[in-house]
Design a protein around this motif. Structure first.
Motif, PDB file in Angstrom:
ATOM      1  N   MET A   1      14.850 -47.795  -4.673  1.00 40.44           N
ATOM      2  CA  MET A   1      15.069 -49.161  -4.218  1.00 40.44           C
ATOM      3  C   MET A   1      15.725 -49.969  -5.335  1.00 40.44           C
ATOM      4  N   PRO A   2      16.496 -50.971  -4.963  1.00 39.66           N
ATOM      5  CA  PRO A   2      17.221 -51.770  -5.966  1.00 39.66           C
ATOM      6  C   PRO A   2      16.330 -52.862  -6.580  1.00 39.66           C
ATOM      7  N   TRP A   3      15.400 -52.441  -7.424  1.00 45.23           N
ATOM      8  CA  TRP A   3      14.453 -53.377  -8.032  1.00 45.23           C
ATOM      9  C   TRP A   3      15.109 -54.199  -9.135  1.00 45.23           C
ATOM     10  N   ASP A   4      14.648 -55.421  -9.295  1.00 51.55           N
ATOM     11  CA  ASP A   4      15.151 -56.308 -10.347  1.00 51.55           C
ATOM     12  C   ASP A   4      14.725 -55.852 -11.735  1.00 51.55           C
ATOM     13  N   TYR A   5      13.576 -55.214 -11.837  1.00 53.34           N
ATOM     14  CA  TYR A   5      13.045 -54.695 -13.094  1.00 53.34           C
ATOM     15  C   TYR A   5      12.607 -53.257 -12.840  1.00 53.34           C
ATOM     16  N   PHE A  98       7.969 -61.269  -8.488  1.00 52.98           N
ATOM     17  CA  PHE A  98       7.800 -60.522  -7.249  1.00 52.98           C
ATOM     18  C   PHE A  98       9.162 -60.273  -6.617  1.00 52.98           C
ATOM     19  N   GLN A  99       9.268 -59.161  -5.907  1.00 58.71           N
ATOM     20  CA  GLN A  99      10.457 -58.864  -5.110  1.00 58.71           C
ATOM     21  C   GLN A  99       9.990 -58.095  -3.878  1.00 58.71           C
ATOM     22  N   LEU A 100      10.383 -58.572  -2.706  1.00 58.09           N
ATOM     23  CA  LEU A 100      10.040 -57.937  -1.441  1.00 58.09           C
ATOM     24  C   LEU A 100      11.294 -57.326  -0.847  1.00 58.09           C
ATOM     25  N   ASP A 105      17.006 -50.969   4.998  1.00 60.76           N
ATOM     26  CA  ASP A 105      18.350 -51.269   4.480  1.00 60.76           C
ATOM     27  C   ASP A 105      18.348 -51.668   3.003  1.00 60.76           C
ATOM     28  N   GLN A 106      17.148 -51.614   2.368  1.00 59.64           N
ATOM     29  CA  GLN A 106      17.010 -51.917   0.939  1.00 59.64           C
ATOM     30  C   GLN A 106      17.388 -53.359   0.591  1.00 59.64           C
TER      31      GLN A 106
END
Length: 144
Positions: A1-5, A98-100, A105-106
């Protein structure tokens, strides 16, 4: 997944019928509740729970919170909520992000951020983080 961190602590989330508001999408307050539950799960995974907070007479309290609601979610959406501790002065303050993400579709549905301050539960006044907090939380700080 395209996580911020990197290496988020994650929890699955899925809107239920009771989470849907008059605009036919997940009510914003539901996202806030998911963030709180995920933050506590992360803290427990790091070795500190509500019992420890009471035992130590200290807590990391939310001083400020902000949420960016980027896309709607609906019943049937499978989501993953990630959280990180991203900053701390090692004395009084920490920052949690937080990131949801919608799984199929990621796409990022929400980003959130809390500024936390250590307080003494008995008085509600700011107090230095106890050593147990530093040992649990500081090694978990994420870097980009």
């Amino acid at each position: 997944m395209p996580w911020d961190y990197p290496q988020p602590f994650t929890q699955p989330a899925a809107p239920q019928a009771q989470d849907i508001d008059g605009l036919n999408h997940t009510n914003n307050a539901v996202y806030v509740q998911w963030c709180e539950k995920t933050a506590w799960a992360h803290s427990r995974a790091l070795g500190l729970d509500l019992h420890d907070y009471h035992r130590l007479d200290r807590a990391m309290a939310i001083r400020r919170s902000a949420y960016d609601y980027l896309l709607p979610s609906v019943v049937g959406d499978a989501l993953t909520l990630g959280t990180w501790l991203v900053a701390s002065d090692g004395k009084l303050t920490m920052e949690r992000r937080f990131q949801l993400i919608r799984n199929h579709d990621q796409a990022t549905v929400l980003r959130g951020h809390w500024e936390l301050v250590c307080i003494e539960l008995g008085s509600g006044k700011p107090r230095r983080m106890p050593e147990e907090f530093c040992r649990a939380y500081l090694p978990a700080l994420a870097t980009r």
